[in-house]
Structure formats: C-alpha cells, structure tokens
Motif scaffolding. Structure first.
Motif, PDB file in Angstrom:
ATOM      1  N   GLU A 244       5.390 -29.132 -15.428  1.00 48.21           N
ATOM      2  CA  GLU A 244       7.038 -28.476 -14.931  1.00 48.21           C
ATOM      3  C   GLU A 244       7.953 -29.315 -16.547  1.00 48.21           C
ATOM      4  O   GLU A 244       7.805 -29.906 -17.230  1.00 48.21           O
TER       5      GLU A 244
ATOM      6  N   ALA B 106       5.861 -30.122  -3.124  1.00 52.17           N
ATOM      7  CA  ALA B 106       7.169 -29.324  -2.935  1.00 52.17           C
ATOM      8  C   ALA B 106       6.955 -28.744  -1.885  1.00 52.17           C
ATOM      9  O   ALA B 106       5.934 -27.690  -1.619  1.00 52.17           O
TER      10      ALA B 106
ATOM     11  N   ASP C 142       5.677 -31.146  -6.975  1.00 53.62           N
ATOM     12  CA  ASP C 142       7.262 -31.282  -8.382  1.00 53.62           C
ATOM     13  C   ASP C 142       7.299 -32.563  -8.736  1.00 53.62           C
ATOM     14  O   ASP C 142       7.417 -33.521  -8.057  1.00 53.62           O
TER      15      ASP C 142
ATOM     16  N   ARG D  87       2.020 -31.612 -13.582  1.00 58.79           N
ATOM     17  CA  ARG D  87       2.737 -31.233 -12.806  1.00 58.79           C
ATOM     18  C   ARG D  87       2.263 -32.631 -12.060  1.00 58.79           C
ATOM     19  O   ARG D  87       2.390 -32.907 -10.798  1.00 58.79           O
TER      20      ARG D  87
END
Length: 144
Positions: A27, A84, A114, A59
């Motif tokens: 991410e 998430a 996330d 992540r």
C-alpha cells in the motif's frame, strides 16, 4: 452450456474474492508535515528525505515513523494495520469460492489489511519559542 457458465462465474468470484489479486500486497502511504521539508524514518528502515513524500509498504507491516527537522522537536507516530472493508469482503469471498488457500495467502501477505493513519500528517513543534516570546515571559508579562 450451464456448466460452463457456472464454472466461469466461480472462477470470476474466486479471483474477485482474493485480496492478494484485487488489492495487492502493498500500500502507498503518504507522509506530510507542517512545515514541509521534514525527514521521515520508519522503524522498518524506510526513509524519505523531505516531506511531503510517499512510501510503498507491505500491507502486513506495522511500524513507527519519526519526523525530524532542524529547529523542531522530533515526532513519532505509530502506523498500524486494520482489516479494511474491501479487504474483509475479499477475505470472506475466499470462503464462498472455497479458497482456503486464498484465505491463507491473504492472511499471510496482509492483503486484507489497510494502514492507519494514511496519510500520516504531523504539525512540528519548534524547539524553542521565538526570541520576542522569551523576552516577554522573562519580564513576567503574559504572552499576547
């Protein structure tokens, strides 16, 4: 014909369900500071020379990030992971598609996670008060 359509639908659901495929295993995290121009260092040995900047982080990785700038106090912010909404749907979709292996891959890679906070933003505090403030406080007058 029906069997072929059903098979194609199951493959599509399986791929859409897998967070590793739909979201990826890393991410992009943004780092900002006020004032800009701070250096960023994480406890996982990732660096930015000046803010604003971004880093591509796995992540599954949790870390602390420290912002430093000459004339300002360093600030450290914990960056953690959370399940998430889209990641949870992909993870749960693995069950529907019979993807126990996909669930294991998503759990191992963190594809269902996330980072929070993202973006990571701080307001840096000066090391010392401006000279006018120091003079006023020494004389016993309150700051204006």
């Amino acid at each position: 014909m029906f069997k072929q359509s059903l098979a194609a639908a199951l493959v599509a659901v399986g791929l859409a369900a897998c967070g590793s495929v739909t979201r990826g295993t890393s991410e992009l995290i943004a780092f900002t500071s006020e004032p800009p121009g701070a250096a960023v260092a994480t406890t996982t040995s990732r660096y930015c020379t000046t803010t604003p900047c971004s880093l591509d982080v796995p992540r599954s990785e949790e870390f602390d990030v420290t912002f430093t700038k000459p004339g300002f106090q360093p600030q450290t912010v914990p960056v953690r992971t959370k399940l998430a909404g889209a990641g949870a749907a992909g993870f749960a979709g693995n069950v529907l598609a019979g993807g126990v292996i996909g669930m294991g891959v998503d759990a191992y890679t963190g594809a269902a996670m996330d980072h929070t906070p993202n973006p990571v933003a701080v307001t840096l505090v000066p090391d010392a008060l401006p000279s006018a403030e120091r003079t006023r406080r020494r004389r016993g007058r309150p700051g204006v």
